[in-house]
Design an enzyme around this catalytic site. Structure first.
Site, PDB file in Angstrom:
ATOM      1  N   HIS A 294       1.700   4.231  -2.722  1.00 40.07           N
ATOM      2  CA  HIS A 294       1.930   5.996  -2.695  1.00 40.07           C
ATOM      3  C   HIS A 294       3.611   6.545  -3.395  1.00 40.07           C
ATOM      4  CE1 HIS A 294      -2.113   6.377  -0.849  1.00 40.07           C
ATOM      5  NE2 HIS A 294      -1.787   5.795   0.140  1.00 40.07           N
TER       6      HIS A 294
ATOM      7  N   HIS B 283       3.341   6.673  -6.681  1.00 36.61           N
ATOM      8  CA  HIS B 283       2.484   7.800  -7.206  1.00 36.61           C
ATOM      9  C   HIS B 283       3.408   8.916  -6.999  1.00 36.61           C
ATOM     10  CE1 HIS B 283      -1.455   9.827  -6.811  1.00 36.61           C
ATOM     11  NE2 HIS B 283      -0.855  10.097  -8.225  1.00 36.61           N
TER      12      HIS B 283
ATOM     13  N   HIS C 277       0.720  -1.143  -0.089  1.00 35.99           N
ATOM     14  CA  HIS C 277      -0.052   0.056  -0.048  1.00 35.99           C
ATOM     15  C   HIS C 277       0.679   1.151  -0.048  1.00 35.99           C
ATOM     16  CE1 HIS C 277      -3.853   2.138   1.287  1.00 35.99           C
ATOM     17  NE2 HIS C 277      -2.758   3.075   1.772  1.00 35.99           N
ATOM     18  N   GLU C 278       1.769   1.409   1.023  1.00 36.17           N
ATOM     19  CA  GLU C 278       2.528   2.716   1.010  1.00 36.17           C
ATOM     20  C   GLU C 278       3.304   2.904  -0.237  1.00 36.17           C
ATOM     21  OE1 GLU C 278       1.571   4.764   3.150  1.00 36.17           O
ATOM     22  OE2 GLU C 278       0.284   3.273   4.258  1.00 36.17           O
TER      23      GLU C 278
HETATM   24 ZN   LIG Z   1      -3.117   5.091   1.613  1.00 39.27          ZN
END
Ligand SMILES: [Zn+2]
Length: 640
Positions: free
Chosen positions: A430, A433, A426-427
């Site tokens: 980010h 991104h 998940h991290e």
């Molecule tokens: Zn998040």
């Protein structure tokens, strides 16, 4: 809920440069970090980030702070110069951007350093200094938006045509500022709103103090005789246990403790809502929701579609809850305290080292293609992560991507379980991104909206979950991952949409001139729990004692944050489906969405990537996914 900081500190994106008052009220998303995994293993200091990439020493930080402070003071010298020429406008905005860029870098270092060990007072002081600097920059630039509005759209347009760098770096910002004309006040009033920023942030601080530190907590005795002080992390641990009497006890005692503060918690949240209402009124918005959606230029139809589609999809949630009841072997009524135990217990709970997590994440994210993967490999090889829990370290997990000239940093509290692996993926979503946006955009357009941020991270979680199900060694493991995947959708989607409905309802209650008390909030929350968990349909029995759950949710202090988490998850489901079905064309659309950073409004960026978030499509994609997972469990169960 969310595990992210997403674009921490850059949540205002370009707006941070000038729309000071908006930004003062926008939330740094660090608060969205999850509660730490309980019972993590011992500390390790070797897997830690290298903050010298930001500043070589504490003294270097001090030097930069002094220089940036002085530069911030000089920003008022540009006041009155913007109208002179396109070049003069560019010079002023460039100077403001440079100060802001360094102020953010200072804040990133201060925040990360502080999170390494929250007990060190000098770290907290540094953090305060960085915050003060940002407030100072906001005050010193409060004149910019009013001045641009005085210049007017016609001249601004002429300047943009005449000056390419002005257009490329600040064109979107200028458009956005002009759009805000009806909601921008004179320089003096803007300054007052900027000054009110920290005052309006107090309800959150007060709530956090009560929630995390000062609420008197009971000690409970579990069925095996163990005594446990019911802190928030302990509550979140013991609500999951297989022993039903124990988890009911945790619920009863924890919410019993809150019940004594129902009035206080209600007043705190009502004060937050009043603050939102104050800002909305001061800026001439009809409602707090409109005010919150304005910076993203988000049409109301997105929120309405989300709520409508989710209400229509409640039978899918009920299908899951009925399955849960059956699998947990509950023969009387299902209760709210039955939500958290894992659907399936496995003998040997799988464990993942950080190296495992890297390898598995790389394999699971194959569909994103080689460019994405090579960037990810590079990130893995450098010291960007603070991995393991240790005494004094901040809880939860986040990615801090605001230091544009440096690289993303990730704080994890890896304890080796599947949730840690999922948080890892998940991290890093980010972080990717951030890298893609920073490579493709200038600083002034790199900061992306929360509305898009979670698609990049929750999408990764979904690909990871599919990968784990597919590669599970045994039937038991397969069921375990399927159960985790479904529960994630309940918590990250249904629960957040329910929160969104509650958040809107309390704002509307105040806007309609009705009193907002803790008791009234509990009553409203009860109504939502009954609807979502299907009391009338005979799915779950809602105990009024647990309708106080609103009291401990920090996200209600984040000004309509939660609904963006839910829409992002739907966006993530839509894109992962599309990429798996279509391959390269869908992958490029998705990666271009990430690369676009904050170069346009998030709703428009999604649309360009092929999905209209105001239509049912993305929400139905997520529900189709949930039904697929449920089908898979039922098929495996039928074989038993
Ligand atoms: Zn998040």
């Amino acid at each position: 809920m969310g595990r992210t900081v997403g674009n921490k500190l850059l949540s205002c994106g370009t707006a941070a440069v000038v729309l000071a008052a908006f930004c003062m009220l926008a939330r740094a998303q660090s608060a969205a970090a999850t509660v730490p995994p309980v019972g993590g293993q011992g500390a390790a200091t070797d897997v830690s980030w290298d903050l010298t990439d930001l500043y070589s020493s504490a003294a270097a930080w001090d030097d930069s702070l002094a220089r940036t402070r002085a530069a911030a003071e000089r920003l008022t010298s540009y006041q009155g110069t913007l109208a002179k020429s396109a070049a003069a406008m560019f010079t002023a905005l460039d100077a403001i951007s440079a100060v802001n860029r360094e102020a953010i870098r200072l804040a990133v270092y201060a925040g990360l350093k502080s999170d390494e060990d929250l007990r060190i007072a000098s770290n907290l002081e540094r953090k305060q200094q960085a915050q003060d600097l940002q407030t100072r920059v906001a005050e010193k630039t409060a004149w910019v938006a009013p001045e641009i509005l005085t210049i007017g759209a016609k001249t601004v347009h002429r300047f943009r045509v005449a000056n390419r760098p002005l257009n490329e770096r600040f064109g979107f910002f200028l458009d956005n500022t002009l759009r805000s004309a009806p909601h921008t006040l004179g320089a003096e009033a803007e300054n007052v709103l900027a000054l009110a920023g920290s005052l309006l942030a107090q309800p959150d601080t007060l709530h956090s103090q009560l929630d995390n530190a000062e609420l008197p907590l009971p000690t409970i005795t579990l069925s095996d005789g163990t005594s446990v002080r019911l802190t928030k992390p302990a509550y979140e641990k013991y609500r999951q246990v297989a022993n039903r009497a124990d988890r009911k006890l945790a619920f009863d005692e924890y919410w019993g403790a809150w019940k004594k503060f129902e009035g206080t918690a209600g007043s705190l949240l009502a004060t937050q809502v009043m603050g939102d209402h104050f800002t909305a009124q001061a800026r001439k918005f009809a409602t707090a929701l409109q005010s919150a959606q304005f910076p993203d230029n988000m049409p109301d139809s997105v929120y309405r579609s989300l709520v409508r589609e989710t209400n229509a999809a409640l039978p899918t949630l009920h299908r899951y809850l009925r399955l849960r009841k059956r699998l947990l072997g509950i023969t009387d009524d299902l209760h709210y305290y039955d939500n958290y135990p894992p659907l399936f217990h496995i003998e040997h709970v799988p464990q993942f080292s950080v190296e495992d997590s890297k390898r598995i994440t790389l394999e699971a994210l194959q569909p994103f293609g080689e460019d994405y993967l090579s960037l990810l490999r590079k990130g893995f090889s450098l010291r960007w992560m603070n991995v393991y829990p240790h005494e004094g370290k901040a809880s939860g997990a986040y990615m801090s991507g605001s230091a544009y000239d440096v690289h993303p940093y990730l704080l994890l509290n890896h304890n080796g379980d599947y949730e840690s692996l999922s948080t890892f993926a998940h991290e890093w979503g980010h972080a990717m991104h951030t890298l893609l946006a920073d490579h493709a955009q200038p600083f002034d357009k790199a900061g992306y909206s929360t509305f898009i941020a979670e698609s990049a991270s929750l999408g990764n979680e979904m690909l990871l979950n599919d990968y784990m199900v597919e590669h599970a060694a045994t039937r038991e493991d397969k069921l375990y991952y399927l159960g985790a995947g479904i529960e994630r959708i309940r918590q990250a989607y249904f629960r957040q949409v329910m929160f969104s409905e509650f958040e809107l309802a309390i704002h509307e209650e105040l806007e309609a001139g009705r009193a907002l008390s803790g008791a009234r909030m509990t009553e409203m929350y009860c109504g939502l729990l009954r609807k979502y968990y299907g009391e009338a349909e005979g799915v779950m029995k809602i105990d009024p004692a647990y309708c106080l759950e609103w009291a401990y949710v920090p996200h209600f202090y984040y000004n309509f944050y939660v609904y963006q988490y839910a829409t992002s998850m739907a966006g993530g489901a839509f894109f992962t489906d599309a990429i798996l079905k279509e391959g390269a064309p869908a992958r490029e659309r998705f990666l271009n969405l990430l690369r676009a950073g904050g170069s346009d409004y998030p709703y428009d960026l999604y649309k360009r990537a092929g999905v209209d978030m105001a239509t049912p499509g993305p929400y139905r994609a997520l529900m189709a996914r949930m039904n697929r997972l449920l089908d898979a469990i039922e098929a495996l169960e039928a074989q038993r």
